[in-house]
Design an enzyme around this catalytic site. Structure first.
Site, mmCIF file in Angstrom:
data_model
loop_
_atom_site.group_PDB
_atom_site.id
_atom_site.type_symbol
_atom_site.label_atom_id
_atom_site.label_comp_id
_atom_site.label_asym_id
_atom_site.label_seq_id
_atom_site.Cartn_x
_atom_site.Cartn_y
_atom_site.Cartn_z
ATOM 1 N N ASP A 155 -11.166 12.424 1.749
ATOM 2 C CA ASP A 155 -10.325 12.315 0.552
ATOM 3 C C ASP A 155 -10.443 13.558 -0.337
ATOM 4 O O ASP A 155 -11.087 14.539 0.037
ATOM 5 C CB ASP A 155 -10.714 11.015 -0.185
ATOM 6 C CG ASP A 155 -9.543 10.361 -0.876
ATOM 7 O OD1 ASP A 155 -8.565 11.057 -1.183
ATOM 8 O OD2 ASP A 155 -9.619 9.139 -1.139
ATOM 9 N N ASP A 211 -0.622 7.418 -2.854
ATOM 10 C CA ASP A 211 -0.959 6.150 -2.179
ATOM 11 C C ASP A 211 0.228 5.194 -2.071
ATOM 12 O O ASP A 211 1.019 5.032 -3.004
ATOM 13 C CB ASP A 211 -2.071 5.426 -2.945
ATOM 14 C CG ASP A 211 -3.409 6.119 -2.781
ATOM 15 O OD1 ASP A 211 -3.461 7.225 -2.223
ATOM 16 O OD2 ASP A 211 -4.410 5.527 -3.222
#
Ligand code: GLA
Length: 410
Positions: A155, A211
């Site tokens: 990430d 997201d």
């Protein structure tokens, strides 16, 4: 060493740098030759992860028929670790969540013939505030390898300490390679720095957007959280040139079976992600899914589209208001096509074999990948498509082809 002695090393270093920076080159780790398939904890469970959940999910992946349909990776997302590193600088799995540690979970998953994935961040912290891997790449990668980890989602949270995106992600690529263990490398920087330009040389897949959320449409601008199915889809239209075996655009994990999506929306989401050669990483609770959701996730004819490399990922052929046509060449000369109804009422959508690039023929075979039926056609492909739904076909030039091996047709 004098300069002459150093010369070969300098030339080698220059060549390696050129290779690492060449966007056309794919990461050569031999992995993810087809888009990875599996499950990830985040979309449903967020920080509520545990060994019990991961093991029960592995059981469900086998019992549901998902493993037989191609799903392999069981991936733990954020929050698996303690907020402090251990005395030797090592990452420490949270003992309340993973009482036997990660290796025991990996062993369990491997015994089922599945593979284990884990999560870290290319910054000083993960997105939920746990220690990140920036500056600890070698130590953390070695630890993942010792545990038997097969997949890393990496990430973008925490401080980046002044390093560029390619520098941070290449550091973990090199650390993973140095372990000698095959570990699929999933870059998650949300499309911030146009990863389709540089990530193919660094990772096996790269997120292209912010997201996902289990809604058809959120109307958020592209760089805002959260993104619905159509919002993400529209950001993929320009990216179909960037992917190829070993290097995939990742429009984020699946929301099939989650949130506010209807069965038709779930089928549309799954069909479109397959057409895009997206990683098929389920994000629902596999232990408690309806038969409808299981049938969507295990539709082998749709999965076969995702797993086939016919030279390019799916692309948008045309958009007319609330209807889209998407197509993808398949390696056997057929073309997969999706008729998408984005709007609020049912609509008849029509395309032709010629428009979607099927080789000219006197007659065509049109197979419906959701109804598992086929018919011959003079080239016209059309369907009445309900609101927020797709029709998905595979079209061959000529008469009915032999049954496709492994496509689940019956
Ligand atoms: C980011 C990622 C998500 C998930 C969370 C975990 O938002 O994009 O997919 O991994 O972090 O905190």
């Amino acid at each position: 060493m004098n300069t002459r002695q150093k010369l070969p090393a300098i030339i080698l270093a220059m060549m390696l740098t050129a290779l690492a920076c060449s966007p056309a080159r794919a990461l050569d780790n031999g992995l993810a030759r087809t888009p990875p398939m599996g499950w990830n904890s985040w979309n449903t469970f967020h920080c509520d992860v545990s060994a019990a959940l991961v093991e029960a999910t592995a059981d469900a992946m086998v019992a549901s028929g998902m493993q037989a349909a191609g799903y392999t990776y069981v991936n733990i997302d954020d929050c698996w670790l303690l907020k402090q590193r251990g005395p030797h600088g090592e990452l420490v799995p949270d003992p309340a969540k993973f009482p036997q540690g990660i290796k025991a979970v990996a062993d369990y998953v491997h015994r089922k013939g599945l593979k284990l994935g884990i999560y870290e961040s290319a910054g000083t912290t993960t997105c939920a505030g746990y220690p990140g891997s920036l500056g600890h790449e070698k130590q953390d990668a070695a630890q993942f390898a010792r545990w038997g980890v097969d997949y890393l989602k990496y990430d973008n949270c925490g401080d980046h300490l002044g390093k560029t995106y390619p520098q941070r992600y290449a550091a973990m690529r090199d650390a993973l390679a140095a372990t000698g263990r095959p570990i699929v490398y999933s870059i998650c920087e949300w499309g911030n720095e146009s990863p389709w330009r540089w990530a193919p040389a660094i990772g096996n897949l790269w997120r292209t957007t912010q997201d996902i959320t289990p809604r058809w449409h959120t109307d958020q601008p592209d760089n805002h959280y959260p993104q619905g199915i159509l919002d993400i889809l529209d950001q993929q239209a320009a990216l179909s040139h960037a992917s190829h075996p070993g290097a995939w655009n990742d429009p984020d994990m699946l929301e099939v079976g989650n949130g506010y999506l209807t069965d038709d929306e779930d089928r549309a989401h799954f069909s479109l992600w397959a057409l895009l050669n997206a990683p098929l990483i389920a994000g629902n609770d596999l232990r408690h899914m309806s038969n409808d959701v299981r049938a969507i996730l295990t539709n082998r004819e749709v999965i076969a589209v995702d797993q086939d490399w016919g030279g390019r990922q799916g692309y948008r052929v045309r958009r007319d208001g609330d209807t889209d046509i998407w197509a993808k060449p398949m390696s056997d000369g057929s073309v997969a096509v999706i008729l998408l109804n984005r709007g609020r009422g049912p609509v008849k959508i029509t395309t032709t074999a010629r428009e979607i690039g099927v080789k000219a023929a006197g007659t065509y075979t049109v197979r419906n990948l959701w109804k598992h039926s086929q018919a011959s056609s003079d080239g016209r492909i059309e369907a009445n498509v309900p609101t927020h739904a797709v029709a998905m076909f595979r079209v061959w030039p000529g008469p009915h082809p032999a049954k496709q091996k492994g496509d689940g047709s019956n």
